[in-house]
Design a protein around this motif. Structure first.
Motif, short mmCIF file in Angstrom:
data_model
loop_
_atom_site.label_atom_id
_atom_site.label_comp_id
_atom_site.label_asym_id
_atom_site.label_seq_id
_atom_site.Cartn_x
_atom_site.Cartn_y
_atom_site.Cartn_z
N ARG A 79 0.84 -1.20 0.00
CA ARG A 79 0.00 0.00 0.00
C ARG A 79 0.88 1.25 0.00
O ARG A 79 2.06 1.19 0.33
N PRO A 80 0.29 2.40 -0.33
CA PRO A 80 1.06 3.64 -0.30
C PRO A 80 1.58 3.96 1.10
O PRO A 80 0.92 3.67 2.10
N VAL A 81 2.74 4.57 1.14
CA VAL A 81 3.31 5.03 2.41
C VAL A 81 2.44 6.16 2.96
O VAL A 81 1.97 7.01 2.20
N THR A 82 2.25 6.16 4.27
CA THR A 82 1.59 7.27 4.95
C THR A 82 2.62 7.93 5.88
O THR A 82 3.69 7.35 6.15
N ALA A 83 2.29 9.09 6.38
CA ALA A 83 3.19 9.78 7.31
C ALA A 83 3.47 8.91 8.54
O ALA A 83 4.58 8.93 9.08
N GLN A 84 2.49 8.12 8.95
CA GLN A 84 2.67 7.25 10.11
C GLN A 84 3.71 6.15 9.86
O GLN A 84 4.26 5.58 10.80
N ASP A 85 3.97 5.84 8.59
CA ASP A 85 4.93 4.80 8.24
C ASP A 85 6.38 5.29 8.25
O ASP A 85 7.30 4.47 8.18
N ILE A 86 6.59 6.60 8.29
CA ILE A 86 7.94 7.14 8.12
C ILE A 86 8.94 6.53 9.10
O ILE A 86 10.03 6.12 8.69
N PRO A 87 8.66 6.42 10.39
CA PRO A 87 9.66 5.81 11.29
C PRO A 87 10.04 4.38 10.87
O PRO A 87 11.23 4.03 10.89
N ALA A 88 9.07 3.58 10.45
CA ALA A 88 9.37 2.21 10.05
C ALA A 88 10.15 2.17 8.75
O ALA A 88 11.08 1.36 8.60
#
Length: 152
Positions: free
Chosen positions: A9-18
């Motif tokens: 799925r598309p990256v979200t801002a919440q995914d940035i740390p991972a």
């Protein structure tokens, strides 16, 4: 959905740390990524999110990010106006390597490239990544160019 099902799925801002953790866990990324300061990564994400030619994605399993890549669409004049895509920053979490996840991510990138009207998918890989080169060749990619960089 099965709990072990893989979702790309598309990256979200919440995914940035991972995502940054995946980039930093890489042998080359360990010296060039800064997971302790995510500010520049959030700024970069905002630029990517605003550009319709950028397609950063994550692979998620059991609610955890286990892989990532970025697909960039480049319209062009060469090759009779062929649109190409560039695959970058392919990373698979260490405990997922060898599971087929890298292949699934690349198959997604190839199929998405077709959907986006591309006639060519390309990527670069550091010369030190022999295993990655064999992986891309198994997927049908051919070593065709010598790459150059100029750090600004």
């Amino acid at each position: 959905m099965n709990a072990d099902e893989l979702v790309i799925r598309p990256v979200t801002a919440q995914d940035i740390p991972a995502v940054v953790a995946l980039l930093a866990a890489d042998p080359l990324g360990v010296s060039r990524e800064s997971p302790d300061d995510l500010t520049p990564y959030y700024a970069a994400f905002e630029r990517l999110a605003a550009d319709p030619n950028q397609h950063p994605v994550v692979a998620e399993r059991n609610g955890q990010v286990v892989g990532t890549l970025q697909l960039t669409v480049i319209p062009g004049l060469s090759r009779a106006g062929t649109t190409r895509t560039v695959v970058e920053a392919v990373r698979v979490r260490g405990d997922e390597r060898g599971s087929g996840l890298g292949t699934r991510l690349m198959e997604w990138a190839i199929e998405e490239s077709r959907t986006l009207g591309a006639g060519l998918v390309q990527l670069t890989s550091d010369t030190s990544r022999g295993d990655a080169h064999r992986f891309y060749e198994r997927l049908g990619f051919t070593g065709s160019h010598v790459g150059f960089k100029l750090v600004l």
